[in-house]
Design a protein around this motif. Structure first.
Motif, PDB file in Angstrom:
ATOM      1  N   SER A  56       0.852  -1.188   0.000  1.00 47.23           N
ATOM      2  CA  SER A  56       0.000   0.000   0.000  1.00 47.23           C
ATOM      3  C   SER A  56       0.885   1.235   0.000  1.00 47.23           C
ATOM      4  O   SER A  56       1.883   1.277   0.726  1.00 47.23           O
ATOM      5  CB  SER A  56      -0.857   0.045   1.268  1.00 47.23           C
ATOM      6  OG  SER A  56      -1.636  -1.118   1.387  1.00 47.23           O
ATOM      7  N   THR A  57       0.498   2.244  -0.773  1.00 46.49           N
ATOM      8  CA  THR A  57       1.266   3.501  -0.687  1.00 46.49           C
ATOM      9  C   THR A  57       0.807   4.342   0.495  1.00 46.49           C
ATOM     10  O   THR A  57       1.596   5.078   1.083  1.00 46.49           O
ATOM     11  CB  THR A  57       1.183   4.318  -1.999  1.00 46.49           C
ATOM     12  OG1 THR A  57       2.178   5.344  -1.932  1.00 46.49           O
ATOM     13  CG2 THR A  57      -0.186   4.955  -2.234  1.00 46.49           C
ATOM     14  N   PHE A  58      -0.479   4.177   0.875  1.00 47.65           N
ATOM     15  CA  PHE A  58      -1.017   4.982   1.974  1.00 47.65           C
ATOM     16  C   PHE A  58      -0.812   4.209   3.270  1.00 47.65           C
ATOM     17  O   PHE A  58      -1.690   3.464   3.726  1.00 47.65           O
ATOM     18  CB  PHE A  58      -2.495   5.259   1.711  1.00 47.65           C
ATOM     19  CG  PHE A  58      -3.081   6.331   2.602  1.00 47.65           C
ATOM     20  CD1 PHE A  58      -2.367   7.475   2.916  1.00 47.65           C
ATOM     21  CD2 PHE A  58      -4.355   6.204   3.108  1.00 47.65           C
ATOM     22  CE1 PHE A  58      -2.904   8.458   3.727  1.00 47.65           C
ATOM     23  CE2 PHE A  58      -4.912   7.183   3.922  1.00 47.65           C
ATOM     24  CZ  PHE A  58      -4.181   8.314   4.234  1.00 47.65           C
ATOM     25  N   THR A  59       0.388   4.368   3.836  1.00 49.80           N
ATOM     26  CA  THR A  59       0.762   3.578   5.004  1.00 49.80           C
ATOM     27  C   THR A  59       1.947   4.217   5.701  1.00 49.80           C
ATOM     28  O   THR A  59       2.458   5.260   5.276  1.00 49.80           O
ATOM     29  CB  THR A  59       1.083   2.124   4.578  1.00 49.80           C
ATOM     30  OG1 THR A  59       1.185   1.306   5.749  1.00 49.80           O
ATOM     31  CG2 THR A  59       2.387   2.015   3.810  1.00 49.80           C
ATOM     32  N   PHE A  60       2.388   3.555   6.755  1.00 46.41           N
ATOM     33  CA  PHE A  60       3.573   3.960   7.516  1.00 46.41           C
ATOM     34  C   PHE A  60       4.781   3.197   6.980  1.00 46.41           C
ATOM     35  O   PHE A  60       4.646   2.045   6.546  1.00 46.41           O
ATOM     36  CB  PHE A  60       3.323   3.621   8.994  1.00 46.41           C
ATOM     37  CG  PHE A  60       4.494   3.834   9.896  1.00 46.41           C
ATOM     38  CD1 PHE A  60       4.942   5.115  10.196  1.00 46.41           C
ATOM     39  CD2 PHE A  60       5.152   2.763  10.475  1.00 46.41           C
ATOM     40  CE1 PHE A  60       6.029   5.313  11.050  1.00 46.41           C
ATOM     41  CE2 PHE A  60       6.232   2.945  11.324  1.00 46.41           C
ATOM     42  CZ  PHE A  60       6.665   4.228  11.608  1.00 46.41           C
ATOM     43  N   ILE A  61       5.934   3.813   7.081  1.00 44.64           N
ATOM     44  CA  ILE A  61       7.125   3.228   6.436  1.00 44.64           C
ATOM     45  C   ILE A  61       7.492   1.848   6.975  1.00 44.64           C
ATOM     46  O   ILE A  61       8.075   1.032   6.240  1.00 44.64           O
ATOM     47  CB  ILE A  61       8.327   4.196   6.516  1.00 44.64           C
ATOM     48  CG1 ILE A  61       9.420   3.727   5.557  1.00 44.64           C
ATOM     49  CG2 ILE A  61       8.818   4.329   7.964  1.00 44.64           C
ATOM     50  CD1 ILE A  61      10.347   4.791   5.087  1.00 44.64           C
TER      51      ILE A  61
END
Ligand SMILES: Cc1ncc(COP(=O)(O)O)c(C=O)c1O
Length: 395
Positions: free
Chosen positions: A100-105
């Motif tokens: 997912s791009t919308f996430t935490f590293i």
């Protein structure tokens, strides 16, 4: 209502005055139940001050019972859990892994630890989690090019389960393993089952800001006992069976300590109560902010029971009359911690050369999304304090 009174003009909202210092309201602080300390004492009395011991065994067993996974291994962090999870799925140098791009590293960096390359997939606007349609398009493209990814790591975001069955249907068609990043969604349910169940494995976090915490830790869970046995082996320096130290491969020092497992055990026993509280906090915010123009809330996906780890709102600056940053700063001036939603991974400098599939949905959410204080020790007075400042920012 002091927060409300401290904002009198539009300028106060843009450049807020520091009001007299009130008690800090944190975004998501730890909330101990009282069950933890006796268990920590027990750990001390047993002298298992080590990454082995009865608390660790009990924690793994009760975690599996509570979530419905057949097996679980307790590790040093959520990031470590995803790292070991990728390793046991044989992700290695040169592989592609969809995330997912919308996430935490912490959900994406382990892909790089393994020498693999992330491909960042945008969110579905209806759920904010990985868009299965975009995933399917990208997997088809990869298959045509003869380079099918090794794994998919969808995030269960802010307590919201990803659409796992849709993701699994696509993944199975292309023969790709799914490792769910449930770091933010412990206890959330998808079609009646715990998040991550149905994937090859699920990874969870007990970091200090999570719905339950042992100060720092994680778990990897699966219905496949061989995967978890291998994860346990790798997490303990990959020690081959021998009286001396014998190693035929490289492992990690990733095991959770028995002392921290004691805290985790106490916390696990109040997980259901914590979820009820987080959901109630969300409902109270919704009631207090109802009717404000330009404010909307993170949706709850169909067939899901989100844990509502954090209450997240979107602020449309045109309709509301102030933007996300102005509201955040007004809250900060009243000593209230809030935080912009995750900056998408494809916008991070470190991933500037990484392929992104779509991205506008995550970008739009990032422009307007704000996480509100959601700690389970918040009182209705605290929620009023936050809500009144948001009201005062509306013009
Ligand atoms: C989505 C996500 N993935 C992974 C992690 C990493 O977990 P940890 O902080 O326990 O390493 C976190 C949070 O901390 C997270 O929010």
């Amino acid at each position: 209502m002091g927060g409300f009174l401290s904002i009198r003009s539009a300028e106060d909202c843009v450049e807020p005055r520091k009001s007299e210092q009130k008690a800090r309201l944190f975004l998501s602080p730890p909330h101990m139940s009282g069950l933890e300390l006796p268990l920590v004492h027990e750990a001390f009395e047993s002298n298992y001050i080590a990454p082995v011991g009865p608390m660790l065994d009990a924690f793994e067993r009760e975690f599996a019972e509570a979530t419905g996974f057949a097996h679980a291994v307790a590790l040093a962090s959520g990031t470590a859990s995803i790292h070991v999870g990728l390793r046991i799925l044989d992700v290695g140098p040169g592989d592609l892994v969809m995330a997912s791009t919308f996430t935490f590293i912490g959900g994406v960096s382990p892909i790089v630890f393994q020498g693999a390359t992330p491909v960042l997939i945008d969110s579905d606007p209806a759920t904010w989690t990985m868009d299965p349609g975009l995933l399917e398009d990208e997997l088809s493209t990869c298959a045509r090019r003869g380079r099918v990814p090794k794994a998919i790591v969808p995030t269960d975001l802010y307590g919201q389960p990803c659409d796992l069955d849709a993701i699994l249907a696509v993944a199975d068609r292309f023969g790709v393993a799914v490792l769910c990043d449930g770091a933010e969604a412990l206890g959330a349910r998808y079609k009646g089952r715990h998040v991550g169940k149905g994937a090859r494995a699920g990874a969870f976090s007990l970091n200090g800001n999570k719905i339950i915490t042992n100060s720092g830790g994680g778990l990897l869970a699966s219905d496949d006992g061989r995967l978890i046995d291998r994860a346990r082996f790798l997490a303990h320096q990959a020690r081959d069976p021998a009286p001396h130290h014998e190693h035929s491969e490289i492992g990690y020092n990733y095991r959770m300590s028995n002392v921290l497992a004691a805290i985790g055990l106490g916390q696990l026993r109040v997980l259901d109560a914590r979820i009820e509280s987080r959901r109630s906090i969300f409902d109270q915010y919704r009631a207090r902010l109802r009717g404000l123009p330009g404010i909307s809330f993170m949706p709850e996906a169909e067939h899901c029971r989100a844990s509502r780890w954090l209450t997240v709102i979107l602020i449309d600056p045109e309709a509301f009359g102030a933007d996300r940053e102005q509201v955040r700063r007004a809250l900060e001036a009243d000593n209230i911690e809030s935080r912009p939603v995750w900056k998408p991974m494809h916008l991070q400098p470190v991933f500037k050369d990484v392929r992104a599939v779509g991205g506008r949905t995550a970008e739009r959410l990032f422009e307007t999304g704000l996480c509100l204080p959601s700690g389970t020790q918040m009182t209705s007075h605290d929620i009023d304090r936050v809500a009144s400042i948001i009201h005062a920012c509306c013009r």
